[in-house]
Motif scaffolding. Structure first.
Motif, PDB file in Angstrom:
ATOM      1  N   THR A  57       0.798  -1.328   0.119  1.00 49.12           N
ATOM      2  CA  THR A  57       0.081   0.109   0.050  1.00 49.12           C
ATOM      3  C   THR A  57       0.742   1.339  -0.039  1.00 49.12           C
ATOM      4  N   ALA A  58       2.204   1.239   0.150  1.00 46.73           N
ATOM      5  CA  ALA A  58       3.072   2.079   0.168  1.00 46.73           C
ATOM      6  C   ALA A  58       3.410   2.669  -1.420  1.00 46.73           C
ATOM      7  N   PRO A  59       3.374   4.027  -1.618  1.00 46.42           N
ATOM      8  CA  PRO A  59       3.488   4.512  -3.055  1.00 46.42           C
ATOM      9  C   PRO A  59       5.010   4.125  -3.645  1.00 46.42           C
ATOM     10  N   ARG A  60       4.669   4.041  -4.861  1.00 49.92           N
ATOM     11  CA  ARG A  60       6.093   4.183  -5.644  1.00 49.92           C
ATOM     12  C   ARG A  60       6.092   5.723  -5.801  1.00 49.92           C
ATOM     13  N   ILE A  61       7.380   6.186  -5.723  1.00 49.41           N
ATOM     14  CA  ILE A  61       7.539   7.605  -5.737  1.00 49.41           C
ATOM     15  C   ILE A  61       8.677   7.923  -7.133  1.00 49.41           C
ATOM     16  N   ALA A  62       8.478   9.071  -7.673  1.00 50.37           N
ATOM     17  CA  ALA A  62       9.159   9.599  -8.705  1.00 50.37           C
ATOM     18  C   ALA A  62       9.791  10.871  -8.245  1.00 50.37           C
ATOM     19  N   LEU A  63      10.754  11.109  -8.436  1.00 48.98           N
ATOM     20  CA  LEU A  63      11.272  12.822  -8.184  1.00 48.98           C
ATOM     21  C   LEU A  63      12.049  13.257  -9.307  1.00 48.98           C
ATOM     22  N   VAL A  64      11.115  13.994  -9.916  1.00 48.92           N
ATOM     23  CA  VAL A  64      11.616  14.650 -11.251  1.00 48.92           C
ATOM     24  C   VAL A  64      12.204  16.173 -10.842  1.00 48.92           C
ATOM     25  N   GLY A  65      13.544  16.376 -11.163  1.00 46.19           N
ATOM     26  CA  GLY A  65      14.339  17.298 -10.792  1.00 46.19           C
ATOM     27  C   GLY A  65      14.909  16.904  -9.536  1.00 46.19           C
ATOM     28  N   ALA A  66      15.445  15.885  -9.348  1.00 44.79           N
ATOM     29  CA  ALA A  66      15.919  15.470  -7.907  1.00 44.79           C
ATOM     30  C   ALA A  66      17.215  15.863  -7.800  1.00 44.79           C
ATOM     31  N   SER A  93       4.562   4.456 -15.694  1.00 42.42           N
ATOM     32  CA  SER A  93       3.487   3.554 -15.526  1.00 42.42           C
ATOM     33  C   SER A  93       3.716   2.828 -14.180  1.00 42.42           C
ATOM     34  N   ASP A  94       4.861   2.679 -13.582  1.00 37.73           N
ATOM     35  CA  ASP A  94       5.141   2.045 -12.367  1.00 37.73           C
ATOM     36  C   ASP A  94       5.040   3.101 -11.192  1.00 37.73           C
ATOM     37  N   THR A  95       4.669   4.179 -11.682  1.00 38.63           N
ATOM     38  CA  THR A  95       4.817   5.307 -10.375  1.00 38.63           C
ATOM     39  C   THR A  95       3.526   5.671  -9.992  1.00 38.63           C
ATOM     40  N   ASP A  96       3.395   5.745  -8.711  1.00 38.85           N
ATOM     41  CA  ASP A  96       2.062   6.172  -8.045  1.00 38.85           C
ATOM     42  C   ASP A  96       2.084   7.729  -7.685  1.00 38.85           C
ATOM     43  N   LEU A  97       3.149   8.198  -7.297  1.00 41.95           N
ATOM     44  CA  LEU A  97       3.149   9.484  -6.912  1.00 41.95           C
ATOM     45  C   LEU A  97       4.685  10.414  -7.328  1.00 41.95           C
ATOM     46  N   GLY A 143      -0.666   7.152 -15.147  1.00 44.01           N
ATOM     47  CA  GLY A 143      -1.459   6.785 -13.896  1.00 44.01           C
ATOM     48  C   GLY A 143      -0.775   7.394 -12.610  1.00 44.01           C
ATOM     49  N   ALA A 144       0.474   8.049 -12.501  1.00 43.79           N
ATOM     50  CA  ALA A 144       0.726   8.835 -11.456  1.00 43.79           C
ATOM     51  C   ALA A 144       0.186  10.103 -11.182  1.00 43.79           C
ATOM     52  N   LEU A 145      -0.031  10.192  -9.723  1.00 42.47           N
ATOM     53  CA  LEU A 145      -0.693  11.491  -9.190  1.00 42.47           C
ATOM     54  C   LEU A 145       0.675  12.370  -9.412  1.00 42.47           C
ATOM     55  N   VAL A 146       0.420  13.327  -9.722  1.00 46.20           N
ATOM     56  CA  VAL A 146       1.539  14.565  -9.813  1.00 46.20           C
ATOM     57  C   VAL A 146       1.282  15.541  -8.732  1.00 46.20           C
ATOM     58  N   ILE A 147       2.544  15.926  -7.839  1.00 47.24           N
ATOM     59  CA  ILE A 147       2.467  17.005  -7.199  1.00 47.24           C
ATOM     60  C   ILE A 147       3.522  17.961  -7.817  1.00 47.24           C
ATOM     61  N   ASP A 148       3.098  19.162  -8.122  1.00 41.07           N
ATOM     62  CA  ASP A 148       3.818  19.770  -9.200  1.00 41.07           C
ATOM     63  C   ASP A 148       4.538  21.306  -8.471  1.00 41.07           C
ATOM     64  N   ASN A 149       5.661  21.456  -8.279  1.00 39.50           N
ATOM     65  CA  ASN A 149       6.168  22.426  -7.696  1.00 39.50           C
ATOM     66  C   ASN A 149       6.461  23.922  -8.642  1.00 39.50           C
ATOM     67  N   THR A 150       5.925  23.780  -9.813  1.00 41.18           N
ATOM     68  CA  THR A 150       6.269  24.891 -10.851  1.00 41.18           C
ATOM     69  C   THR A 150       4.953  25.702 -10.987  1.00 41.18           C
ATOM     70  N   ASN A 151       4.886  26.658 -11.772  1.00 39.57           N
ATOM     71  CA  ASN A 151       3.757  27.542 -12.049  1.00 39.57           C
ATOM     72  C   ASN A 151       2.860  27.055 -13.240  1.00 39.57           C
TER      73      ASN A 151
END
Ligand SMILES: NC(=O)c1ccc[n+]([C@@H]2O[C@H](COP(=O)([O-])OP(=O)(O)OC[C@H]3O[C@@H](n4cnc5c(N)ncnc54)[C@H](OP(=O)(O)O)[C@@H]3O)[C@@H](O)[C@H]2O)c1
Length: 347
Positions: free
Chosen positions: A8-17, A70-74, A95-103
């Motif tokens: 149940t824990a998400p698979r995370i991707a960090l873009v701009g890591a 496709s293997d990313t949840d968040l 399929g990922a839910l994106v949390i976007d830090n940009t404008n």
């Protein structure tokens, strides 16, 4: 250890890591214990192959241009507006839910713009766009204070001057300020680097952030008006701003004048601010009894001081705030959005 095998824990991707916000996100995921099943790092081709440590495990940075979500949840996006415009909808479609830090999507009607302490309920499920936007770094601390004022006294107008740190322009902004400061100390006539800041920022104050609009305001100034209205749900809120870059490495400050609809009692105002979550009020009437970027304290709090009702106009008051732009203004707000969604099982 926040890396777990729990399905149940998400698979995370960090873009701009590899950037300033990306590094702060990694630190916060580790220290706040954001549980995840997997974490992948992406940046440009320049950084692909670079090895980074996350939560005690070695991760290799991947080229965003070849990234499959496709293997990313968040997916946290912190790689610039144009990168989000191109890639966040693709990540959401995969399929990922994106949390976007940009404008890129802040004013999109299908994208909630969220400060969890203020409007967490703007997210009730997966947004139509598949994206949740993180507001501008100066807007976040401001709206965290304004809600309680509106609720108690009503707001007629807010006038803000910001004092924004070099880290608002990322890792290169910090380096340009450091390099320029060293050069200027050695030779006051030296030509200073001026790539991220124009004119150069070292020993200077620059009343211009982002690009100029036809109105004469800058985009940064317009963001503070539009985003405050959207987050607070006050479409006619009157916020007017001058955004200024100052030679501070990290943490933005703001001088804020609020004209309320009714006379404001200072003691009650101080009490109301002190009762807000993760806000520290500095109210010592003595030299140094106010927050500054170097001395404010807990970087995960909004720091408020110099709270003073105008003797000639008891409906108006000033305050001074300081907030870490990389944490409160970006990475911490993004992680708190994720924590809130996971807590409410909305992912
Ligand atoms: N700094 C702040 O206080 C702050 C606050 C709120 C929001 N933001 C927003 O957050 C974003 C990142 O800011 P930052 O301060 O972390 O900037 P930064 O230090 O310059 O980092 C930029 C990151 O984006 C990556 N990147 C750049 N171009 C890319 C591309 N074409 N494809 C994939 N990755 C790319 C960089 O990777 P490489 O290593 O490969 O170059 C790096 O990881 C910006 O949109 C900014 O507006 C920043």
């Amino acid at each position: 250890m926040t890396h777990v095998s729990d399905p149940t824990a998400p698979r995370i991707a960090l873009v701009g890591a590899t950037g300033a916000v990306g590094h702060t996100l990694i630190e916060l995921i580790e220290t706040r214990g954001l549980r995840h099943r997997d974490i992948r790092l992406a940046a440009s081709a320049r950084s692909a192959g670079r090895v980074m440590d996350v939560d005690g495990l070695t991760r290799t940075v991947e080229d965003l241009a070849e990234f499959d979500f496709s293997d990313t949840d968040l997916a946290f996006f912190s790689a610039g507006t144009s990168v989000s415009q191109q890639w966040a909808p693709k990540a959401a479609a995969q399929g990922a839910l994106v949390i976007d830090n940009t404008n890129a999507f802040r004013m999109d009607p299908d994208t909630p713009l969220v400060v969890p302490q203020v409007n967490a309920d703007a997210v009730t499920g997966r947004p139509v766009s598949g994206i949740i936007a993180n507001p501008n770094c100066s807007t976040i601390p401001l709206v965290r204070l304004l809600g309680t004022v509106e609720e108690r006294w009503g707001i007629r107008q807010v006038v803000v001057s910001t004092y924004q740190a070099a880290s608002g322009q990322g890792q290169h902004g910090i380096e340009e300020l450091q390099e320029g400061s060293e050069l200027a100390l050695r030779d006051p006539d030296a030509e200073l680097p001026s790539d991220r800041f124009r004119p150069a920022l070292a020993f200077n104050v620059v009343p211009f952030i982002d690009r100029l609009l036809d109105t004469g305001f800058t985009l940064e100034e317009q963001k503070m008006l539009q985003e405050s209205r959207k987050i607070l749900g006050l479409p006619h809120l009157d916020v007017t701003t001058t955004c200024v870059r100052v030679p501070v490495v990290n943490s933005h400050s703001e001088a804020v004048w609020v004209e309320a609809a009714a006379p404001v009692d200072r003691a009650e105002l101080v009490e109301r601010f002190a009762a807000l979550p993760e806000v520290t009020v500095h109210d010592r009437h003595a030299p140094g009894g106010f927050p500054t970027p170097l001395t404010a304290g807990d970087p995960d709090h909004v720091h408020v001081g110099r709270i003073r009702v105008a003797p000639h106009n008891p409906r108006g008051f000033w305050l001074w705030l300081v907030a870490d732009n990389l944490r409160i203004g970006a990475a911490l707000n993004a992680v708190q959005i994720a924590e809130n969604i996971l807590e409410r099982e909305l992912l």
